[in-house]
Design a protein around this motif. Structure first.
Motif, short mmCIF file in Angstrom:
data_model
loop_
_atom_site.label_atom_id
_atom_site.label_comp_id
_atom_site.label_asym_id
_atom_site.label_seq_id
_atom_site.Cartn_x
_atom_site.Cartn_y
_atom_site.Cartn_z
N ASP A 59 0.81 -1.19 0.05
CA ASP A 59 0.03 -0.06 0.10
C ASP A 59 0.91 1.42 0.01
N THR A 60 2.19 1.28 -0.37
CA THR A 60 3.16 2.30 -0.32
C THR A 60 4.06 2.15 -1.40
N PHE A 61 5.21 1.33 -1.34
CA PHE A 61 6.12 1.52 -2.40
C PHE A 61 6.27 0.19 -3.35
N ASP A 62 5.22 -0.65 -3.29
CA ASP A 62 5.40 -1.96 -3.98
C ASP A 62 4.10 -2.22 -4.33
N PRO A 63 3.02 -1.69 -4.94
CA PRO A 63 1.86 -2.23 -5.45
C PRO A 63 1.67 -3.10 -6.35
N LYS A 64 0.63 -4.14 -6.31
CA LYS A 64 0.50 -5.02 -7.41
C LYS A 64 -0.68 -4.81 -8.01
N PRO A 65 -0.89 -3.99 -8.96
CA PRO A 65 -2.17 -3.80 -9.57
C PRO A 65 -2.82 -4.99 -10.23
N ASP A 98 13.94 11.82 -7.99
CA ASP A 98 14.68 12.42 -7.06
C ASP A 98 14.79 11.13 -5.90
N VAL A 99 14.03 9.99 -6.12
CA VAL A 99 13.89 9.01 -5.33
C VAL A 99 14.22 7.57 -5.82
N ALA A 100 14.94 6.90 -4.93
CA ALA A 100 15.29 5.39 -4.99
C ALA A 100 14.47 4.75 -4.18
N VAL A 101 13.81 3.49 -4.49
CA VAL A 101 13.18 2.76 -3.76
C VAL A 101 13.82 1.34 -3.69
N VAL A 102 13.90 0.87 -2.36
CA VAL A 102 14.04 -0.54 -2.40
C VAL A 102 12.97 -1.37 -2.08
N ARG A 103 12.63 -2.40 -2.96
CA ARG A 103 11.37 -3.23 -2.72
C ARG A 103 11.79 -4.68 -2.02
N THR A 104 12.96 -4.93 -1.95
CA THR A 104 13.36 -6.18 -1.37
C THR A 104 14.13 -6.31 -0.01
N LEU A 105 13.84 -5.24 0.74
CA LEU A 105 14.52 -5.42 2.29
C LEU A 105 13.89 -6.87 2.72
N ARG A 344 9.33 -11.14 5.58
CA ARG A 344 10.10 -12.00 4.35
C ARG A 344 10.48 -10.90 3.12
N CYS A 345 9.70 -9.92 2.85
CA CYS A 345 9.99 -8.78 2.26
C CYS A 345 9.20 -7.42 2.37
N PHE A 346 9.90 -6.40 2.30
CA PHE A 346 9.15 -4.94 2.66
C PHE A 346 10.05 -4.12 1.96
N SER A 347 9.49 -2.70 2.01
CA SER A 347 10.18 -1.55 1.08
C SER A 347 10.55 -0.55 2.01
N GLN A 359 14.77 5.28 -9.71
CA GLN A 359 15.01 3.80 -9.65
C GLN A 359 14.27 3.12 -8.71
N VAL A 360 14.21 1.81 -8.87
CA VAL A 360 13.87 0.87 -7.96
C VAL A 360 14.87 -0.24 -8.03
N PHE A 361 15.30 -0.89 -6.81
CA PHE A 361 16.39 -1.87 -6.59
C PHE A 361 15.56 -3.03 -6.10
N GLY A 362 15.65 -4.10 -6.59
CA GLY A 362 14.83 -5.52 -6.36
C GLY A 362 13.52 -5.58 -6.75
#
Length: 419
Positions: A59-65, A98-105, A344-347, A359-362
């Motif tokens: 519901d924030t950085f990794d939506p799955k439409p 200006d933003v870089a997101v990590v989706r695989t914490l 298991r995974c978060f952003s 850009q997005v990592f992961g």
């Protein structure tokens, strides 16, 4: 070869690396020194935004439409082809360049305390020793940044982890309610009387210090001296948000989190190196779309305003903004219209401080359950922060028990975030 395809991403990489070493004497992974030489940031300050309770990634950085796990949350475009964010993050989406997101914490505990500690230190919690926060690490490695103000300030609660084994001289200054400024910041008696009291106290302490002059005792004495010097300094106005125009305060949001961001901006502008702002209430087991949407929206509004404000005062390129949390929320929506714990995974998110945005990592799977490629451990995430601050991650710092520790705990920084 089929066996290789069934391995997870870490195992496949380890298998390939070991095979290359055995067959050719080669390593697919560059040495740590090489990684650091290629990946360097330019941050002088960090504004570390901690979403306490477990921020939902779907519901924030990794939506799955289109996925049945997405619930009521839609997605918005970011201007970068193929990358969408939650509809509740329109401000960050508009500033995605200006933003870089990590989706695989990813980490291994669903415990709030253990997960929070691990994310903020890069070390798993231990009964034997307390590890320093990133602000304390920076002060230890780089030295103090400001003559009067502390190097690390915590706003909004969540005062752990602190300085750990580095001791009280590196402890953060806690601020509960940013709108109230710094509590107890005025001398309780006139200056002359305070000087007399301190002189008397020094006389009483002197024999004790001579007999039991351990590093800890000396550190506490130094802490009191620094506190008194701080209270007598001229920089306390930085904590007074009434100095800001009403429209600026409104732009950040008038809750504690928004005002905490405004105070954080004032602090880094004055020369404080590391400011953590805690935003609690993310443990959304119930009514996520009733109670949680406003919290996500206030985070978006505050972070978007912070990016704009730092740019306006010329501090964005030297200030790293970090958004993180202890774990994500389950893709499966429970019977109470909420999501449960999901380590298991978060952003997370980074911006400024030399980070290359857009850009997005992961990548996680199509429903947000698991990592498809490029996992990022707490060690890796903290190593990325350390790299942005240009900290020497090979420098060993010894705890009182004689054990050596490294900032980032041998993590691998995300080199693509640095160009």
């Amino acid at each position: 070869m089929n066996e290789l395809n069934h391995l997870d991403p870490i195992s496949r990489r380890q298998f390939a690396e070991r095979t290359a070493k055995a067959a050719l004497g080669l390593s697919l992974v560059p040495a740590a020194d090489t990684v650091l030489a290629e990946a360097q940031g330019k941050a002088k300050h960090v504004i570390y935004l901690y979403m306490a309770g477990g921020m939902t990634h779907l519901d924030t950085f990794d939506p799955k439409p289109g996925a049945d796990t997405q619930g009521q949350t839609g997605a918005v475009e970011t201007g970068v082809p193929g990358i969408k964010l939650s509809e509740y993050l329109p401000g960050i989406a508009q500033r995605f360049k200006d933003v870089a997101v990590v989706r695989t914490l990813t980490q291994k505990t669903g415990s709030h305390g253990g997960g929070s500690y691990w994310m903020q230190t890069g070390y798993q919690e231990s009964a034997a020793i307390r590890h320093p926060n990133m602000g304390a690490w920076a002060q230890k490695i780089l030295g103090p940044m400001h003559d009067q103000l502390p190097d690390t300030v915590y706003i909004g609660g969540g005062n752990e982890p602190g300085a750990g084994f580095l001791g009280p001289a590196y402890a953060p200054l806690p601020i509960g309610d940013p709108s109230r400024g710094l509590p107890n910041s005025k001398l309780p008696v006139p200056q002359k009387r305070m000087d007399d009291r301190m002189e008397a106290l020094e006389g009483l302490n002197s024999p004790f210090l001579k007999k039991f002059g351990s590093d800890d005792v000396k550190a506490y004495a130094e802490f009191y001296d620094n506190t008194l010097e701080f209270l007598q300094g001229k920089d306390l106005d930085v904590f007074n948000l009434s100095k800001e125009p009403r429209e600026k305060r409104d732009a950040y949001g008038n809750g504690r989190f928004g005002q905490g961001l405004l105070l954080a901006r004032r602090l880094v502008e004055t020369g404080v190196r590391f400011v953590k702002v805690t935003n609690g209430g993310w443990d959304m087991h119930n009514g996520l779309w009733t109670n949680g949407v406003g919290r996500i929206g206030s985070m978006d509004k505050g972070v978007a305003t912070l990016i704009d404000d730092l740019k306006a005062i010329g501090k964005f390129d030297e200030t790293l903004i970090v958004v993180t949390t202890e774990f994500g929320r389950t893709p499966k929506i429970n019977a109470r219209a909420g999501r449960d714990h999901h380590p298991r995974c978060f952003s997370g998110m980074l911006a400024g401080g030399g980070i290359v945005g857009g850009q997005v990592f992961g990548e996680t799977d199509g429903k947000g359950y698991a990592i498809k490629e490029d996992p990022c451990t707490p060690e890796d995430f903290n190593a990325t922060i350390a790299t942005a601050l240009q900290l020497d991650m090979n420098k060993r710092v010894f705890a009182p028990n004689g054990r050596p520790f490294l900032v980032g705990h041998k993590g691998t920084p995300i080199s693509s975030f640095f160009g």
